[in-house]
Design a protein around this motif. Structure first.
Motif, PDB file in Angstrom:
ATOM      1  N   GLY A   1       0.821  -1.208   0.000  1.00  0.00           N
ATOM      2  CA  GLY A   1       0.000   0.000   0.000  1.00  0.00           C
ATOM      3  C   GLY A   1       0.849   1.248   0.000  1.00  0.00           C
ATOM      4  O   GLY A   1       2.065   1.201   0.234  1.00  0.00           O
ATOM      5  N   SER A   2       0.200   2.358  -0.251  1.00  0.00           N
ATOM      6  CA  SER A   2       0.871   3.638  -0.438  1.00  0.00           C
ATOM      7  C   SER A   2       1.809   4.051   0.689  1.00  0.00           C
ATOM      8  O   SER A   2       1.462   3.978   1.873  1.00  0.00           O
ATOM      9  CB  SER A   2      -0.185   4.738  -0.591  1.00  0.00           C
ATOM     10  OG  SER A   2       0.442   5.993  -0.588  1.00  0.00           O
ATOM     11  N   ALA A   3       2.971   4.568   0.266  1.00  0.00           N
ATOM     12  CA  ALA A   3       3.931   5.121   1.232  1.00  0.00           C
ATOM     13  C   ALA A   3       3.478   6.504   1.703  1.00  0.00           C
ATOM     14  O   ALA A   3       4.028   7.052   2.647  1.00  0.00           O
ATOM     15  CB  ALA A   3       5.305   5.228   0.577  1.00  0.00           C
ATOM     16  N   ARG A   4       2.466   7.059   1.049  1.00  0.00           N
ATOM     17  CA  ARG A   4       2.137   8.476   1.298  1.00  0.00           C
ATOM     18  C   ARG A   4       0.873   8.718   2.094  1.00  0.00           C
ATOM     19  O   ARG A   4       0.461   9.868   2.243  1.00  0.00           O
ATOM     20  CB  ARG A   4       2.001   9.185  -0.054  1.00  0.00           C
ATOM     21  CG  ARG A   4       3.299   9.129  -0.838  1.00  0.00           C
ATOM     22  CD  ARG A   4       3.061   9.494  -2.291  1.00  0.00           C
ATOM     23  NE  ARG A   4       4.175   9.067  -3.101  1.00  0.00           N
ATOM     24  CZ  ARG A   4       4.961   9.896  -3.773  1.00  0.00           C
ATOM     25  NH1 ARG A   4       4.746  11.182  -3.746  1.00  0.00           N
ATOM     26  NH2 ARG A   4       5.974   9.424  -4.481  1.00  0.00           N
TER      27      ARG A   4
ATOM     28  N   GLY B   1       6.549  -3.397   3.289  1.00  0.00           N
ATOM     29  CA  GLY B   1       7.780  -2.775   2.805  1.00  0.00           C
ATOM     30  C   GLY B   1       8.498  -1.987   3.875  1.00  0.00           C
ATOM     31  O   GLY B   1       9.557  -1.394   3.611  1.00  0.00           O
TER      32      GLY B   1
ATOM     33  N   PRO C   1       6.779   4.185   5.425  1.00  0.00           N
ATOM     34  CA  PRO C   1       5.692   4.955   6.035  1.00  0.00           C
ATOM     35  C   PRO C   1       4.321   4.633   5.405  1.00  0.00           C
ATOM     36  O   PRO C   1       4.212   3.726   4.595  1.00  0.00           O
ATOM     37  CB  PRO C   1       6.104   6.405   5.722  1.00  0.00           C
ATOM     38  CG  PRO C   1       6.901   6.307   4.456  1.00  0.00           C
ATOM     39  CD  PRO C   1       7.563   4.963   4.465  1.00  0.00           C
TER      40      PRO C   1
ATOM     41  N   ILE D   1      13.642  -0.767   1.802  1.00  0.00           N
ATOM     42  CA  ILE D   1      14.396  -0.559   0.561  1.00  0.00           C
ATOM     43  C   ILE D   1      15.284   0.669   0.744  1.00  0.00           C
ATOM     44  O   ILE D   1      14.840   1.687   1.272  1.00  0.00           O
ATOM     45  CB  ILE D   1      13.431  -0.402  -0.649  1.00  0.00           C
ATOM     46  CG1 ILE D   1      14.178  -0.280  -1.968  1.00  0.00           C
ATOM     47  CG2 ILE D   1      12.443   0.735  -0.477  1.00  0.00           C
ATOM     48  CD1 ILE D   1      14.611  -1.579  -2.574  1.00  0.00           C
TER      49      ILE D   1
ATOM     50  N   PHE E   1      16.461   9.105  -0.736  1.00  0.00           N
ATOM     51  CA  PHE E   1      15.917   9.896   0.367  1.00  0.00           C
ATOM     52  C   PHE E   1      15.559   8.906   1.467  1.00  0.00           C
ATOM     53  O   PHE E   1      14.510   8.298   1.490  1.00  0.00           O
ATOM     54  CB  PHE E   1      14.693  10.711  -0.081  1.00  0.00           C
ATOM     55  CG  PHE E   1      13.707   9.930  -0.898  1.00  0.00           C
ATOM     56  CD1 PHE E   1      12.576   9.361  -0.315  1.00  0.00           C
ATOM     57  CD2 PHE E   1      13.903   9.743  -2.262  1.00  0.00           C
ATOM     58  CE1 PHE E   1      11.678   8.625  -1.067  1.00  0.00           C
ATOM     59  CE2 PHE E   1      13.001   9.004  -3.018  1.00  0.00           C
ATOM     60  CZ  PHE E   1      11.885   8.442  -2.427  1.00  0.00           C
TER      61      PHE E   1
ATOM     62  N   PHE F   1      14.981  -3.601  -5.595  1.00  0.00           N
ATOM     63  CA  PHE F   1      13.535  -3.814  -5.533  1.00  0.00           C
ATOM     64  C   PHE F   1      13.162  -5.223  -5.980  1.00  0.00           C
ATOM     65  O   PHE F   1      12.273  -5.849  -5.425  1.00  0.00           O
ATOM     66  CB  PHE F   1      12.801  -2.799  -6.430  1.00  0.00           C
ATOM     67  CG  PHE F   1      12.366  -1.554  -5.696  1.00  0.00           C
ATOM     68  CD1 PHE F   1      11.319  -1.585  -4.780  1.00  0.00           C
ATOM     69  CD2 PHE F   1      12.986  -0.334  -5.941  1.00  0.00           C
ATOM     70  CE1 PHE F   1      10.901  -0.433  -4.113  1.00  0.00           C
ATOM     71  CE2 PHE F   1      12.576   0.820  -5.285  1.00  0.00           C
ATOM     72  CZ  PHE F   1      11.529   0.775  -4.360  1.00  0.00           C
TER      73      PHE F   1
ATOM     74  N   PHE G   1       8.887 -11.047  -0.880  1.00  0.00           N
ATOM     75  CA  PHE G   1       7.493 -10.824  -0.490  1.00  0.00           C
ATOM     76  C   PHE G   1       6.618 -12.021  -0.849  1.00  0.00           C
ATOM     77  O   PHE G   1       5.827 -12.498  -0.044  1.00  0.00           O
ATOM     78  CB  PHE G   1       6.913  -9.614  -1.246  1.00  0.00           C
ATOM     79  CG  PHE G   1       7.113  -8.281  -0.587  1.00  0.00           C
ATOM     80  CD1 PHE G   1       6.716  -8.071   0.726  1.00  0.00           C
ATOM     81  CD2 PHE G   1       7.667  -7.221  -1.289  1.00  0.00           C
ATOM     82  CE1 PHE G   1       6.875  -6.825   1.318  1.00  0.00           C
ATOM     83  CE2 PHE G   1       7.836  -5.974  -0.703  1.00  0.00           C
ATOM     84  CZ  PHE G   1       7.435  -5.776   0.610  1.00  0.00           C
TER      85      PHE G   1
ATOM     86  N   GLY H   1      -2.797   2.438  -3.407  1.00  0.00           N
ATOM     87  CA  GLY H   1      -1.422   2.923  -3.506  1.00  0.00           C
ATOM     88  C   GLY H   1      -1.094   3.360  -4.922  1.00  0.00           C
ATOM     89  O   GLY H   1      -1.952   3.350  -5.810  1.00  0.00           O
ATOM     90  N   GLY H   2       0.150   3.746  -5.118  1.00  0.00           N
ATOM     91  CA  GLY H   2       0.608   4.242  -6.411  1.00  0.00           C
ATOM     92  C   GLY H   2       1.389   3.191  -7.173  1.00  0.00           C
ATOM     93  O   GLY H   2       1.109   1.993  -7.072  1.00  0.00           O
TER      94      GLY H   2
ATOM     95  N   THR I   1       2.848   0.097  -5.265  1.00  0.00           N
ATOM     96  CA  THR I   1       1.811  -0.861  -4.881  1.00  0.00           C
ATOM     97  C   THR I   1       1.343  -1.651  -6.098  1.00  0.00           C
ATOM     98  O   THR I   1       1.184  -2.881  -6.036  1.00  0.00           O
ATOM     99  CB  THR I   1       0.628  -0.095  -4.251  1.00  0.00           C
ATOM    100  OG1 THR I   1       1.122   0.634  -3.132  1.00  0.00           O
ATOM    101  CG2 THR I   1      -0.482  -1.031  -3.815  1.00  0.00           C
TER     102      THR I   1
ATOM    103  N   GLU J   1       3.895  -4.260  -7.108  1.00  0.00           N
ATOM    104  CA  GLU J   1       3.880  -5.439  -6.228  1.00  0.00           C
ATOM    105  C   GLU J   1       2.650  -6.302  -6.485  1.00  0.00           C
ATOM    106  O   GLU J   1       2.726  -7.541  -6.513  1.00  0.00           O
ATOM    107  CB  GLU J   1       3.948  -4.979  -4.769  1.00  0.00           C
ATOM    108  CG  GLU J   1       5.303  -4.382  -4.440  1.00  0.00           C
ATOM    109  CD  GLU J   1       5.350  -3.510  -3.203  1.00  0.00           C
ATOM    110  OE1 GLU J   1       6.456  -3.154  -2.788  1.00  0.00           O
ATOM    111  OE2 GLU J   1       4.288  -3.159  -2.655  1.00  0.00           O
TER     112      GLU J   1
END
Ligand SMILES: CC(C)=CCNc1ncnc2c1ncn2[C@@H]1O[C@H](COP(=O)(O)O)[C@@H](O)[C@H]1O
Length: 222
Positions: free
Chosen positions: A25-28, A56, A59, A81, A85, A102, A109, A121-122, A125, A128
């Motif tokens: 799911g999204s990191a954001r 993963g 966040p 990963i 940043f 990755f 996974f 997610g983006g 996601t 995966e």
């Protein structure tokens, strides 16, 4: 060599893991977003059902699922990963490692879990989710339920798969139907439970075999 050693490290780190489910799911997603709470609920529900939770380690939705898993007293795995940043593993990971590649991480996974719950997610996601679907479609992986949480988010994608991919013969109807769409953690868990029970019934030694295979891999690579 570096790639090989990363596979070995990944396999060793998870070799003793019991039944586990990946959560993508999204990191954001922010902590006050309702989607974050869904992630927490998913993590908790999986642990209460006896699964370790593998994310993963980052966040957003990953953190949410790790939080739910950890708060429920379960095994909360983060496969992080290395990124330019650096964000590091979220604080709710109880078993973690960091990957440089990755593609190595994606293999781990799917190899070490018995299914995947996919939160909105983006591209990460989607990558995966489609990796898992490709492995199931080609029977490289069997008995691997993939459940997408959030009908409003996922229905348009499945609609496109039906209307464009299926109608042009680029995918089989069964592949589209493999993606189960649900709303909320309870429904996601119900599907995972049902699919896992069916897998065990189809092959009662499934879990034992997964374990044995993991141990073999570990020996072969050590
Ligand atoms: C804020 C930000 C971009 C942080 C990046 N930090 C990350 N840490 C760990 N896994 C990640 C990260 N970004 C993407 N991923 C992987 O890709 C998915 C999320 O990508 P996305 O945000 O949907 O596309 C996750 O399931 C995760 O496995």
């Amino acid at each position: 060599m570096r790639i090989q050693s990363e596979f070995i490290r990944g396999f060793s780190a998870l070799a003793e893991l019991g039944p586990a489910i990946s959560v993508f799911g999204s990191a954001r997603v922010a902590t006050d977003d309702p989607a974050y709470q869904v992630g927490v609920d998913v993590g908790r529900a999986l642990v209460e059902e006896g699964f370790a939770v593998v994310t993963g380690g980052g966040p957003g939705a990953m953190e949410a699922a790790n939080k739910g898993a950890r708060e429920a007293g379960g095994v909360s795995v983060g496969l992080g990963i290395e990124l330019p940043f650096e964000t590091g593993l979220n604080p709710y990971v109880t078993t973690g490692m960091n990957f440089r590649y990755f593609f190595v991480r994606k293999t781990v996974f799917v190899k070490y879990t018995q299914g995947a719950v996919v939160l909105p997610g983006g591209v990460g996601t989607l990558d995966e989710m489609f990796e898992a679907l490709t492995l199931v479609q080609t029977q490289k992986v069997n008995h691997y339920p993939i459940v997408l949480v959030g009908a409003d988010f996922w229905e348009p994608l499945r609609g496109w798969m039906r209307e464009t991919l299926l109608s042009r013969g680029m995918i089989a109807a069964a592949d589209v139907e493999r993606l189960r769409i649900v709303d909320g953690a309870d429904e996601a868990l119900a599907f995972i439970r049902e699919a896992h029970a069916a897998a065990l019934e189809a092959d009662p030694e499934d879990v034992a075999k997964v374990r044995a295979q993991q141990l073999n891999d570990q020996e072969a690579t050590s």
